[in-house]
Design a protein around this motif. Sequence first.
Motif, PDB file in Angstrom:
ATOM      1  N   GLU A 276      -3.705  -9.435   9.528  1.00 31.75           N
ATOM      2  CA  GLU A 276      -4.100 -10.596  10.219  1.00 31.75           C
ATOM      3  C   GLU A 276      -3.090 -11.170  11.042  1.00 31.75           C
ATOM      4  OE1 GLU A 276      -5.667 -15.506   8.965  1.00 31.75           O
ATOM      5  OE2 GLU A 276      -5.438 -13.694   7.454  1.00 31.75           O
TER       6      GLU A 276
ATOM      7  N   SER B 267      -2.511  -8.966  14.072  1.00 35.89           N
ATOM      8  CA  SER B 267      -3.708  -9.102  15.037  1.00 35.89           C
ATOM      9  C   SER B 267      -3.757 -10.431  15.750  1.00 35.89           C
ATOM     10  CB  SER B 267      -4.931  -8.774  14.465  1.00 35.89           C
ATOM     11  OG  SER B 267      -5.488  -9.412  13.547  1.00 35.89           O
ATOM     12  N   ASP B 268      -3.066 -11.352  15.247  1.00 36.09           N
ATOM     13  CA  ASP B 268      -3.161 -12.617  15.760  1.00 36.09           C
ATOM     14  C   ASP B 268      -4.646 -13.429  15.252  1.00 36.09           C
ATOM     15  OD1 ASP B 268      -2.194 -15.306  16.631  1.00 36.09           O
ATOM     16  OD2 ASP B 268      -2.762 -14.672  18.790  1.00 36.09           O
ATOM     17  N   GLY B 269      -4.758 -13.185  14.078  1.00 35.93           N
ATOM     18  CA  GLY B 269      -5.991 -13.645  13.437  1.00 35.93           C
ATOM     19  C   GLY B 269      -7.338 -13.027  13.779  1.00 35.93           C
ATOM     20  N   GLN B 270      -7.388 -11.853  14.524  1.00 30.57           N
ATOM     21  CA  GLN B 270      -8.558 -11.081  14.981  1.00 30.57           C
ATOM     22  C   GLN B 270      -9.378 -10.632  13.585  1.00 30.57           C
ATOM     23  OE1 GLN B 270     -10.424 -10.717  18.146  1.00 30.57           O
ATOM     24  NE2 GLN B 270      -8.898 -12.561  18.141  1.00 30.57           N
ATOM     25  N   PHE B 271      -8.543 -10.087  12.666  1.00 25.94           N
ATOM     26  CA  PHE B 271      -8.702  -9.349  11.758  1.00 25.94           C
ATOM     27  C   PHE B 271      -8.240 -10.327  10.345  1.00 25.94           C
ATOM     28  CE2 PHE B 271      -8.336  -6.103  14.797  1.00 25.94           C
ATOM     29  CZ  PHE B 271      -9.762  -5.379  14.815  1.00 25.94           C
TER      30      PHE B 271
END
Length: 83
Positions: A69, A72-76
């Motif tokens: 997380e 991925s800067d919150g993408q996953f």
Amino acid sequence: YPATSSTASSTSTARLQGHSDGSIVTLNYRPHDDPALGGGLQILQDGAWRAVPATGDDAIVVHPGDVLEWMSDGQFPGLFHRV
């Protein structure tokens, strides 16, 4: 995970409270669940705990952890789950 009593109710057999894993990914090999023990992995989805079905003999459940997380800067987002 340690075994639970087969007389425990399915609503009280959570062996780990809800959490996300502090890793990049977590791999779970779960060929079957024992219904007498209340099932296995559950994820929090739309405010409710939902069972993740067993995968059978040839599959692995992969879910993102907190490090992925962050990377991925919150993408996953890390998956909130319990066992």
